[in-house]
Enzyme design. Structure first.
Site, PDB file in Angstrom:
ATOM      1  N   TYR A 173       0.788  -1.284  -0.030  1.00 54.87           N
ATOM      2  CA  TYR A 173       0.093  -0.021   0.137  1.00 54.87           C
ATOM      3  C   TYR A 173       1.056   1.388   0.021  1.00 54.87           C
ATOM      4  O   TYR A 173       0.471   2.393  -0.372  1.00 54.87           O
ATOM      5  CB  TYR A 173      -1.084   0.301   1.227  1.00 54.87           C
ATOM      6  CG  TYR A 173      -2.216  -1.028   1.367  1.00 54.87           C
ATOM      7  CD1 TYR A 173      -2.369  -1.741   0.278  1.00 54.87           C
ATOM      8  CD2 TYR A 173      -3.238  -0.420   1.932  1.00 54.87           C
ATOM      9  CE1 TYR A 173      -3.566  -2.430   0.150  1.00 54.87           C
ATOM     10  CE2 TYR A 173      -4.610  -1.185   1.871  1.00 54.87           C
ATOM     11  CZ  TYR A 173      -4.448  -2.148   0.995  1.00 54.87           C
ATOM     12  OH  TYR A 173      -5.563  -2.918   1.073  1.00 54.87           O
ATOM     13  N   CYS A 187      -2.288  -1.276  10.347  1.00 53.64           N
ATOM     14  CA  CYS A 187      -1.307  -0.895   9.267  1.00 53.64           C
ATOM     15  C   CYS A 187      -1.186   0.851   9.376  1.00 53.64           C
ATOM     16  O   CYS A 187      -2.126   1.596   9.208  1.00 53.64           O
ATOM     17  CB  CYS A 187      -2.080  -1.118   8.014  1.00 53.64           C
ATOM     18  SG  CYS A 187      -1.014  -0.373   6.309  1.00 53.64           S
ATOM     19  N   CYS A 238       6.106   0.868  10.477  1.00 57.80           N
ATOM     20  CA  CYS A 238       5.215  -0.132   9.587  1.00 57.80           C
ATOM     21  C   CYS A 238       5.184  -1.479  10.212  1.00 57.80           C
ATOM     22  O   CYS A 238       5.983  -1.948  10.896  1.00 57.80           O
ATOM     23  CB  CYS A 238       5.975  -0.231   8.186  1.00 57.80           C
ATOM     24  SG  CYS A 238       5.440  -1.586   7.240  1.00 57.80           S
TER      25      CYS A 238
HETATM   26  N1  DGL Z   1       2.111  -2.741   6.848  1.00 56.90           N
HETATM   27  C1  DGL Z   1       1.899  -1.595   6.568  1.00 56.90           C
HETATM   28  C2  DGL Z   1       2.307  -0.486   7.424  1.00 56.90           C
HETATM   29  O1  DGL Z   1       2.003  -0.774   8.559  1.00 56.90           O
HETATM   30  C3  DGL Z   1       2.315  -1.179   5.087  1.00 56.90           C
HETATM   31  C4  DGL Z   1       2.824  -1.975   3.973  1.00 56.90           C
HETATM   32  C5  DGL Z   1       2.536  -1.495   2.812  1.00 56.90           C
HETATM   33  O2  DGL Z   1       3.398  -0.795   2.203  1.00 56.90           O
HETATM   34  O3  DGL Z   1       1.666  -2.038   2.219  1.00 56.90           O
HETATM   35  O4  DGL Z   1       2.534   0.745   6.936  1.00 56.90           O
END
Ligand code: DGL
Length: 263
Positions: free
Chosen positions: A48, A79, A190
């Site tokens: 994402y 996330c 992240c």
């Molecule tokens: N797990 C996601 C976060 O905490 C992001 C990973 C992604 O780029 O999809 O930002």
């Protein structure tokens, strides 16, 4: 839509762009062991962090609403990227929903030592979003904060690679300029990154303290459920159901492996 006779016994919905949010799920399971969970990872559309704000917003709403349709009594947007893109709007749309988002755990990192040099590792979107800039502004006079966008890092975790030589090389190149400058702390902004914490710690050395927001988010969910009188009343251990937009067995096996990982 599944119907729970008693809303308290409905599951908690946990959402992430992929398998990273399992680092938050395992903290939830630790402090709320009698809850049931549905974990949805959108690995098919990950990462994402390289998409547009509108795309992330749309995907986050879509999947969180699917969890609500399945009867989730509360939601953790596990996330940081999806949180910065969508959680404010989600609170407006669902004002009564117990909802927890993730943001880089800057506060404990800034407070653990006076005028610390703090490196914040996160996706390009989290680092460039206004939400993070506001967070940084709150702590700027107490520490030197160094934001570091890490495109390409979450992909290692998505592939189940937590300690290969390739990953070590990637991490060394990424953090060397900062460790050479003597950082005191690293914030993992992240939810994928806690799974490579051990490898990162070996690279940066024990003198650097590493923080993440998983435990804080789990505690916040417990507070919200207590306030709303929604704590599950069952006495047996809760169940975790994994769902992923990549519907193959190896993806679900990776989810189980990450949940059970000793860290
Ligand atoms: N797990 C996601 C976060 O905490 C992001 C990973 C992604 O780029 O999809 O930002």
């Amino acid at each position: 839509m599944e119907i729970w006779e008693n809303k308290k016994n409905a599951p908690i919905g946990v959402f992430d762009s992929g398998v990273g949010g399992i680092s938050v799920l395992r903290e939830l399971v630790k402090i709320l062991p009698n809850e049931d969970y549905i974990y949805f990872g959108d690995s098919k559309n990950a990462p994402y962090g390289l998409k547009t704000l509108e795309q992330v917003r749309e995907l986050t709403f879509l999947h969180v609403e699917e969890l609500l349709e399945q009867g989730a009594k509360s939601i953790v947007v596990a996330c940081n990227t999806a949180t910065s893109a969508a959680v404010r709007l989600m609170r407006e749309k669902y004002p009564h929903l117990p909802l927890v988002g993730l943001e880089p755990a800057l506060k404990p990192a800034v407070e653990f030592k006076e005028h610390a040099k703090v490196l914040v590792m996160a996706t390009p979107m989290t680092i460039s979003e206004e939400k993070f800039h506001r967070l940084m502004a709150r702590f700027e006079d107490q520490a030197t904060i160094l934001p570091l966008a890490c495109p390409g890092l979450m992909e290692f975790v998505e592939a189940g690679d937590l300690d290969s030589e390739k990953l070590r090389h990637f991490l060394r190149e990424l953090v060397a300029p900062y460790t050479d400058a003597g950082v005191d702390a690293i914030v993992l902004g992240c939810t994928h990154y806690p799974f490579i914490k051990r490898t990162l710690q070996q690279i940066v050395g024990e003198q650097v303290t590493i923080f993440d927001g998983g435990e804080g988010a789990a505690r916040q969910m417990r507070r919200l459920l207590e306030q709303a009188d929604l704590i599950n009343t069952q006495t047996n251990p809760g169940r975790v159901r994994f769902e992923n937009s990549l519907q193959d067995a190896s993806e679900l096996a990776l989810c189980r492996r990450l949940l059970e990982l000793e860290v």
